[in-house]
Design an enzyme around this catalytic site. Structure first.
Site, mmCIF file in Angstrom:
data_model
loop_
_atom_site.group_PDB
_atom_site.id
_atom_site.type_symbol
_atom_site.label_atom_id
_atom_site.label_comp_id
_atom_site.label_asym_id
_atom_site.label_seq_id
_atom_site.Cartn_x
_atom_site.Cartn_y
_atom_site.Cartn_z
ATOM 1 N N ASP A 215 120.500 45.742 132.983
ATOM 2 C CA ASP A 215 119.433 46.743 133.076
ATOM 3 C C ASP A 215 119.149 47.233 131.666
ATOM 4 O O ASP A 215 119.380 46.506 130.707
ATOM 5 C CB ASP A 215 119.833 47.863 134.048
ATOM 6 C CG ASP A 215 118.629 48.470 134.763
ATOM 7 O OD1 ASP A 215 117.748 49.009 134.070
ATOM 8 O OD2 ASP A 215 118.548 48.400 136.004
ATOM 9 N N HIS A 238 117.216 45.042 129.731
ATOM 10 C CA HIS A 238 115.815 45.422 129.937
ATOM 11 C C HIS A 238 115.249 46.196 128.757
ATOM 12 O O HIS A 238 114.206 46.823 128.879
ATOM 13 C CB HIS A 238 115.679 46.246 131.218
ATOM 14 C CG HIS A 238 115.931 45.459 132.469
ATOM 15 N ND1 HIS A 238 115.794 46.000 133.732
ATOM 16 C CD2 HIS A 238 116.305 44.173 132.656
ATOM 17 C CE1 HIS A 238 116.094 45.071 134.637
ATOM 18 N NE2 HIS A 238 116.401 43.955 134.000
#
Length: 388
Positions: A215, A238
């Site tokens: 993430d 991310h």
């Protein structure tokens, strides 16, 4: 006689102020990775908490099996306590043991807490929970590996967080925090494993850190004021994200954030600001992304004010978050997609003061494109003109 009395008082003062050290082995903790040492760790904490002298808690080499730990300093005589972690702290293999806790390890209500250890590892053994989540089964949310809450003057150095169930590091409601030389390691497909999350905190710095996760490498939540990020390697992951903002109708803003000298490699995003597509009183302003390298990044520069995962609770709405005074300078490298700069701002509160300077991104050896909506500002030396 008077001089002897002065010397006695002096040496008594020095001895009373000198640091005291407690080794978890002395309290019965076994470094075999199989025997639950939770009770022994809490016994060490209770003893350290009762001391009026500076205290260092030592975790030597070895593997220590631990359930959830809450190191609460609200009743400590001294709020300044040091943890030296030379070994590995291991969560139970059965993710259900800590999976419904907010945190695996929590430090709160402290002033001057230091957690360090070059070689120290926090192994949350989260892989089985990731498998549960990706299978679509009913699974616990998962515990954040280590959190610091309602504390001041926090230093975290040299630790490695491995395979967290949820977030790796969380800074919440703190002031004057420094993270340096930490590592985050988790698979690129591990769900919700943000590397470092900061919210409701001020004067926070993150230096010389390597983050590989599934993430955001760093996620920046509401109420963050004065965050400095420098010399970070991010990927997979991310990217570095301000947001998601605007989840709540009444929300504190994010301001005074600098992201400097970061290398993004194979990430979904690079420099990102995102907000929910629904009304909110929040904002993001005075944001700096500078001297960043993009290596095959899907969205090197992105502002997304239409964030609405699964199209739930926000369809056909627009973001109320006001984004202003954002600088992207000296951003170069390669984009994995045709559009290297994507600014998708709110039609209700358009972005203002967006500045792009010396942004040079390529896609398949050609200049990457840009796509901008409801964004106002200035561009200089940009690869694709007329974006703003």
């Amino acid at each position: 006689m008077a001089s002897l009395l002065v010397l006695f008082v002096f040496f008594f003062f020095i001895s009373s102020c000198s640091a005291q050290s407690y080794n978890v082995l002395s309290f019965g903790a076994k470094p075999d990775g199989k025997t639950d040492a939770t009770k022994e760790f809490m016994a060490v904490w209770k003893t350290a908490c009762a001391s009026s002298r500076p205290v260092t808690i030592v975790v030597p080499k070895g593997r220590f099996l631990l359930r959830s730990l809450n190191f609460d300093g609200s009743k400590c005589k001294r709020k300044h306590i040091t943890f030296r972690v030379d070994g590995t702290l291991v969560a139970p293999a059965d993710y259900r043991v800590i999976g419904n806790e907010d945190y695996w390890i929590l430090f709160q209500h402290l002033d001057g807490v230091t957690v360090y250890g070059y070689g120290g590892v926090l192994d949350a053994q989260g892989t089985s929970l990731w498998g549960c989540k990706t299978s679509g089964k009913n699974c616990p949310r998962g515990a954040t590996t280590i959190g610091f809450q309602s504390s001041r003057n926090v230093v975290v150095s040299g630790l490695t967080s491995l395979n967290s169930q949820m977030f790796h590091f969380v800074i919440n409601g703190c002031n004057n925090v420094k993270l340096q030389g930490v590592k985050v390691l988790a698979a690129g497909n591990s769900p919700n494993t943000d590397g470092i999350h900061v919210q409701s905190s001020s004067t926070v710095s993150i230096f010389s850190t390597k983050i590989s996760t599934g993430d955001d490498c760093v996620s920046i939540g509401p109420g963050t004021n004065g965050l400095w990020i420098e010399n970070v390697a991010c990927g997979p992951g991310h990217g570095i994200s301000i947001g998601s903002l605007g989840k709540d109708a009444v929300e504190s803003g994010v301001q005074n954030v600098t992201v400097k000298t970061v290398t993004f490699t194979g990430t979904q995003n690079g420099a990102r600001i995102k907000s929910w597509a629904r009304p909110s009183s929040g904002f993001a302003r005075n944001i700096r992304f500078q001297h960043c390298v993009m290596n095959n990044v899907d969205n090197p520069i992105i502002i997304d004010q239409n964030y609405c995962p699964r199209s739930e609770n926000c369809p056909r709405q627009v973001s109320g978050i006001k984004i202003s005074d954002v600088l992207f300078v000296d951003i170069h490298g390669t984009s994995a997609t045709e559009v290297g700069v994507r600014l998708n701002c709110s039609p209700k509160k358009p972005c203002t003061g967006i500045r792009l300077k010396d942004v040079k991104l390529k896609y398949r050896n050609k200049p990457a494109a840009s796509a901008c909506v409801h964004a106002g500002g200035i561009e200089a030396g940009l690869f694709q003109p007329n974006c703003l």
